[in-house]
Design a protein around this motif. Sequence first.
Motif, PDB file in Angstrom:
ATOM      1  N   ASN A  46       0.842  -1.203   0.000  1.00 17.97           N
ATOM      2  CA  ASN A  46       0.000   0.000   0.000  1.00 17.97           C
ATOM      3  C   ASN A  46       0.876   1.252   0.000  1.00 17.97           C
ATOM      4  O   ASN A  46       2.014   1.223   0.435  1.00 17.97           O
ATOM      5  N   ILE A  47       0.316   2.319  -0.515  1.00 16.16           N
ATOM      6  CA  ILE A  47       1.036   3.584  -0.595  1.00 16.16           C
ATOM      7  C   ILE A  47       0.486   4.504   0.488  1.00 16.16           C
ATOM      8  O   ILE A  47      -0.690   4.832   0.481  1.00 16.16           O
ATOM      9  N   THR A  48       1.371   4.906   1.406  1.00 14.13           N
ATOM     10  CA  THR A  48       0.934   5.778   2.503  1.00 14.13           C
ATOM     11  C   THR A  48       1.012   7.240   2.081  1.00 14.13           C
ATOM     12  O   THR A  48       1.733   7.599   1.147  1.00 14.13           O
ATOM     13  N   SER A  49       0.297   8.072   2.800  1.00  7.56           N
ATOM     14  CA  SER A  49       0.357   9.506   2.517  1.00  7.56           C
ATOM     15  C   SER A  49       1.748  10.050   2.821  1.00  7.56           C
ATOM     16  O   SER A  49       2.213  10.973   2.153  1.00  7.56           O
ATOM     17  N   ASP A  50       2.455   9.468   3.806  1.00  8.62           N
ATOM     18  CA  ASP A  50       3.826   9.893   4.098  1.00  8.62           C
ATOM     19  C   ASP A  50       4.730   9.656   2.895  1.00  8.62           C
ATOM     20  O   ASP A  50       5.571  10.495   2.556  1.00  8.62           O
ATOM     21  N   GLU A  51       4.559   8.510   2.243  1.00  7.11           N
ATOM     22  CA  GLU A  51       5.369   8.196   1.065  1.00  7.11           C
ATOM     23  C   GLU A  51       5.066   9.172  -0.071  1.00  7.11           C
ATOM     24  O   GLU A  51       5.972   9.654  -0.750  1.00  7.11           O
ATOM     25  N   LYS A  52       3.798   9.481  -0.270  1.00  9.40           N
ATOM     26  CA  LYS A  52       3.416  10.437  -1.319  1.00  9.40           C
ATOM     27  C   LYS A  52       3.974  11.822  -1.018  1.00  9.40           C
ATOM     28  O   LYS A  52       4.487  12.501  -1.909  1.00  9.40           O
ATOM     29  N   GLN A  53       3.886  12.246   0.238  1.00  3.33           N
ATOM     30  CA  GLN A  53       4.389  13.570   0.615  1.00  3.33           C
ATOM     31  C   GLN A  53       5.898  13.665   0.421  1.00  3.33           C
ATOM     32  O   GLN A  53       6.407  14.690  -0.036  1.00  3.33           O
ATOM     33  N   LYS A  54       6.626  12.601   0.755  1.00  2.00           N
ATOM     34  CA  LYS A  54       8.074  12.582   0.590  1.00  2.00           C
ATOM     35  C   LYS A  54       8.425  12.700  -0.893  1.00  2.00           C
ATOM     36  O   LYS A  54       9.336  13.426  -1.276  1.00  2.00           O
ATOM     37  N   MET A  55       7.674  11.999  -1.751  1.00  3.92           N
ATOM     38  CA  MET A  55       7.915  12.062  -3.186  1.00  3.92           C
ATOM     39  C   MET A  55       7.652  13.474  -3.708  1.00  3.92           C
ATOM     40  O   MET A  55       8.456  14.019  -4.460  1.00  3.92           O
ATOM     41  N   VAL A  56       6.548  14.079  -3.300  1.00  2.00           N
ATOM     42  CA  VAL A  56       6.214  15.436  -3.759  1.00  2.00           C
ATOM     43  C   VAL A  56       7.277  16.424  -3.286  1.00  2.00           C
ATOM     44  O   VAL A  56       7.690  17.309  -4.040  1.00  2.00           O
ATOM     45  N   LYS A  57       7.760  16.279  -2.063  1.00  2.00           N
ATOM     46  CA  LYS A  57       8.805  17.168  -1.537  1.00  2.00           C
ATOM     47  C   LYS A  57      10.072  17.033  -2.374  1.00  2.00           C
ATOM     48  O   LYS A  57      10.729  18.025  -2.687  1.00  2.00           O
ATOM     49  N   PHE A  58      10.401  15.798  -2.754  1.00  3.14           N
ATOM     50  CA  PHE A  58      11.569  15.565  -3.600  1.00  3.14           C
ATOM     51  C   PHE A  58      11.402  16.281  -4.939  1.00  3.14           C
ATOM     52  O   PHE A  58      12.320  16.937  -5.423  1.00  3.14           O
ATOM     53  N   ILE A  59      10.229  16.168  -5.523  1.00  3.88           N
ATOM     54  CA  ILE A  59       9.931  16.814  -6.808  1.00  3.88           C
ATOM     55  C   ILE A  59      10.139  18.319  -6.712  1.00  3.88           C
ATOM     56  O   ILE A  59      10.760  18.944  -7.567  1.00  3.88           O
ATOM     57  N   GLU A  60       9.607  18.897  -5.651  1.00  5.44           N
ATOM     58  CA  GLU A  60       9.645  20.356  -5.499  1.00  5.44           C
ATOM     59  C   GLU A  60      11.049  20.885  -5.237  1.00  5.44           C
ATOM     60  O   GLU A  60      11.341  22.027  -5.572  1.00  5.44           O
ATOM     61  N   THR A  61      11.923  20.062  -4.663  1.00  9.84           N
ATOM     62  CA  THR A  61      13.243  20.560  -4.280  1.00  9.84           C
ATOM     63  C   THR A  61      14.363  20.136  -5.221  1.00  9.84           C
ATOM     64  O   THR A  61      15.470  20.632  -5.096  1.00  9.84           O
ATOM     65  N   HIS A  62      14.107  19.220  -6.143  1.00 12.16           N
ATOM     66  CA  HIS A  62      15.170  18.760  -7.033  1.00 12.16           C
ATOM     67  C   HIS A  62      15.170  19.553  -8.334  1.00 12.16           C
ATOM     68  O   HIS A  62      14.150  19.634  -9.021  1.00 12.16           O
ATOM     69  N   ASP A  63      16.331  20.126  -8.672  1.00 14.55           N
ATOM     70  CA  ASP A  63      16.446  20.977  -9.860  1.00 14.55           C
ATOM     71  C   ASP A  63      16.013  20.277 -11.143  1.00 14.55           C
ATOM     72  O   ASP A  63      15.351  20.869 -11.981  1.00 14.55           O
ATOM     73  N   ALA A  64      16.382  19.014 -11.305  1.00 14.98           N
ATOM     74  CA  ALA A  64      16.071  18.309 -12.555  1.00 14.98           C
ATOM     75  C   ALA A  64      14.576  18.101 -12.739  1.00 14.98           C
ATOM     76  O   ALA A  64      14.110  17.939 -13.852  1.00 14.98           O
ATOM     77  N   LEU A  65      13.833  18.104 -11.642  1.00 12.92           N
ATOM     78  CA  LEU A  65      12.381  17.910 -11.738  1.00 12.92           C
ATOM     79  C   LEU A  65      11.603  19.217 -11.586  1.00 12.92           C
ATOM     80  O   LEU A  65      10.421  19.265 -11.896  1.00 12.92           O
ATOM     81  N   SER A  66      12.285  20.270 -11.136  1.00 11.01           N
ATOM     82  CA  SER A  66      11.578  21.521 -10.880  1.00 11.01           C
ATOM     83  C   SER A  66      11.019  22.161 -12.145  1.00 11.01           C
ATOM     84  O   SER A  66      10.126  22.994 -12.069  1.00 11.01           O
ATOM     85  N   VAL A  67      11.528  21.762 -13.314  1.00 10.21           N
ATOM     86  CA  VAL A  67      10.999  22.314 -14.562  1.00 10.21           C
ATOM     87  C   VAL A  67       9.662  21.691 -14.925  1.00 10.21           C
ATOM     88  O   VAL A  67       8.960  22.195 -15.786  1.00 10.21           O
TER      89      VAL A  67
END
Length: 151
Positions: A46-67
Amino acid sequence: MSFDNFLTRLKTKAGEMKTEALKFKNKNFMDAAMAGSALIAMADGNITSDEKQKMVKFIETHDALSVFTTSDVIKAFQDHVSQLEFDKDIGESKAYQALGKMKSNGEAARLLVRMVIAIASADGKFDDGEKAVAVKICKELGINPSEFELA
């Protein structure tokens, strides 16, 4: 049209073109990151909300994905999750194929492993099923799992 307006429009168009070029350049990384995220998030069933939040935080802070827009990245994640849910074997095959595209880029590959470990640990535990998936991801990326204390 005044010269100032012309320059402003030209700068805007140049910025848009740069963003589009960066999206194309990093699309493989985004796909690999979301494939790894889906694999590790689904490892315990199962996918927890903590796992989803961690992924979204990674997206928002990583330069290669920020575009990329958050919605584009979430859609890529959901696509991988849907494939895994529909047919686990085919979904895994596609996810590992996406990860394999990063094999030749050691820096990106190690970043992907760190990201999946962080996502797996987001709920406070890193269980054996998640560790097994992390090891498999390491091997797909050509990385020795012991670099991340996984073996």
